[in-house]
Design an enzyme around this catalytic site. Structure first.
Site, short mmCIF file in Angstrom:
data_model
loop_
_atom_site.label_atom_id
_atom_site.label_comp_id
_atom_site.label_asym_id
_atom_site.label_seq_id
_atom_site.Cartn_x
_atom_site.Cartn_y
_atom_site.Cartn_z
N ILE A 27 -34.19 -31.05 37.52
CA ILE A 27 -33.63 -31.56 36.28
C ILE A 27 -34.71 -31.74 35.23
O ILE A 27 -34.49 -31.50 34.04
CB ILE A 27 -32.88 -32.87 36.55
CG1 ILE A 27 -31.60 -32.57 37.35
CG2 ILE A 27 -32.52 -33.60 35.25
CD1 ILE A 27 -30.94 -33.78 37.92
N TYR A 176 -34.44 -44.55 48.97
CA TYR A 176 -34.43 -43.71 47.77
C TYR A 176 -33.43 -44.26 46.75
O TYR A 176 -33.75 -44.41 45.56
CB TYR A 176 -34.07 -42.27 48.12
CG TYR A 176 -33.81 -41.43 46.89
CD1 TYR A 176 -34.87 -40.98 46.10
CD2 TYR A 176 -32.51 -41.11 46.50
CE1 TYR A 176 -34.64 -40.22 44.96
CE2 TYR A 176 -32.27 -40.36 45.36
CZ TYR A 176 -33.33 -39.91 44.59
OH TYR A 176 -33.10 -39.18 43.46
N LYS A 180 -34.15 -45.70 42.84
CA LYS A 180 -33.50 -45.26 41.61
C LYS A 180 -32.76 -46.41 40.93
O LYS A 180 -32.72 -46.49 39.70
CB LYS A 180 -32.54 -44.10 41.91
CG LYS A 180 -33.20 -42.88 42.51
CD LYS A 180 -34.29 -42.33 41.61
CE LYS A 180 -33.76 -41.67 40.36
NZ LYS A 180 -34.83 -41.02 39.56
#
Length: 311
Positions: A27, A176, A180
């Site tokens: 991204i 993870y 975030k």
């Protein structure tokens, strides 16, 4: 009436400079490519010069006059960030896109050079400290933006403020997601602090929805999608999208003057696919108390305070 936002006809941004962390792949690459098409100078923050060079060649193959550069940047090494920013050869920075991230699928638990859990330390603490060192260049721009790229996965996670480093209970996918989530809390808390201080800098949080490699157009040598992968990914296109589209919320957060910091910019269709739009920040993402406690813990772990030099 404002002109409807068109992801394929972006406004010109010549004369502006944008930094995209992790701009060499995924991204981050497509964010950099799309921003480069506006005429802006785009700096790819990457710890791998070879991958950054490949990304810049790919961008220039599509946008021959693109002004793209590389900044050697290792978010897992807090002590290196000041010197990295010192090497950023610009007087002002109009936006930074906090996109880079580490995702581990299996144990064992790993740590950064500073002794922090690798995903939390890179994805959250690295960007937290980087913002602190970028502050003078962001303040020098008329209306700079700090764009933090979170994750749809963070919506189902909750922070454990007593175990931010996952030392007591390490599960890679959960760790993870929490890293975030910490990034998103950071973005919202930074915006609250900047607004309270009357700063001209805006902090915006986005997430890309569901973004799969199999639905991502090829950009050799950065990303190559085979015909078989494309065909196998077609059924998933009903629910999710590729990484080119996954970059749209971050790109809009950088460029659109109508964007506000108290919104979450994400894909329109169930937050998973489609063109970017603003969502109301609610539920645990709106918990200012947790965000403030995370901020204090992050400040102690990094010896940095991003809001102070920005106000």
């Amino acid at each position: 009436m404002s002109t409807p936002w068109d992801v394929h006809r972006l406004p010109r941004a010549a004369g502006k400079t944008f930094l995209v962390t992790g701009g060499n792949a995924g991204i981050g690459y497509f964010t950099a490519e799309q921003l480069a098409g506006t005429g802006a100078t785009v700096v790819l923050g990457s710890r791998d010069p070879a991958k950054a060079q490949a990304a810049m060649l790919s961008i220039r193959s599509r946008i021959p006059d693109a002004d793209v550069r590389h900044l050697l940047l290792d978010l897992a090494d807090l002590a290196s960030l000041k010197s990295a920013v010192d090497a950023l050869d610009v007087d002002r920075l109009d936006a930074v896109v906090h996109n880079a991230g580490v995702a581990l699928d299996h144990p064992p638990r790993r740590e950064t050079k500073d002794g922090n859990e690798l995903m939390f330390g890179t994805n959250h603490l690295g960007h937290f400290a980087l913002t602190h060192w970028l502050a003078p260049r962001l303040k020098a721009a008329p209306a700079a933006r700090v764009v933090t790229v979170g994750s749809f996965a963070a919506k189902s996670e909750r922070l454990d403020l007593d175990d931010l480093q996952s030392t007591l209970d390490y599960r890679p996918k959960r760790t993870y997601g929490r890293s975030k989530l910490a990034q998103m809390y950071f973005g919202f808390e930074l915006d609250r602090r900047l607004r309270a201080a009357g700063s001209s800098v805006l902090s915006v949080v986005t997430h890309p929805g569901g973004a799969l490699d199999s639905l991502t157009p090829s950009r050799p040598p950065v990303h190559v999608r085979t015909t078989g992968e494309r065909l196998r990914g077609l059924p998933a296109a009903l629910l999710v999208q590729g990484k080119e589209a996954g970059a749209w919320p971050a790109v809009r957060a950088v460029l659109d003057p109508q964007v506000s910091g108290d919104e979450l910019w994400a894909p329109r269709v169930f937050g998973l696919r489609g063109r970017p739009h603003a969502q109301t920040v609610k539920d645990h993402l709106a918990d200012a108390e947790v965000a403030a406690r995370l901020w204090e813990a992050s400040r102690d772990l990094t010896d940095a305070d991003p809001s102070r030099p920005l106000t």
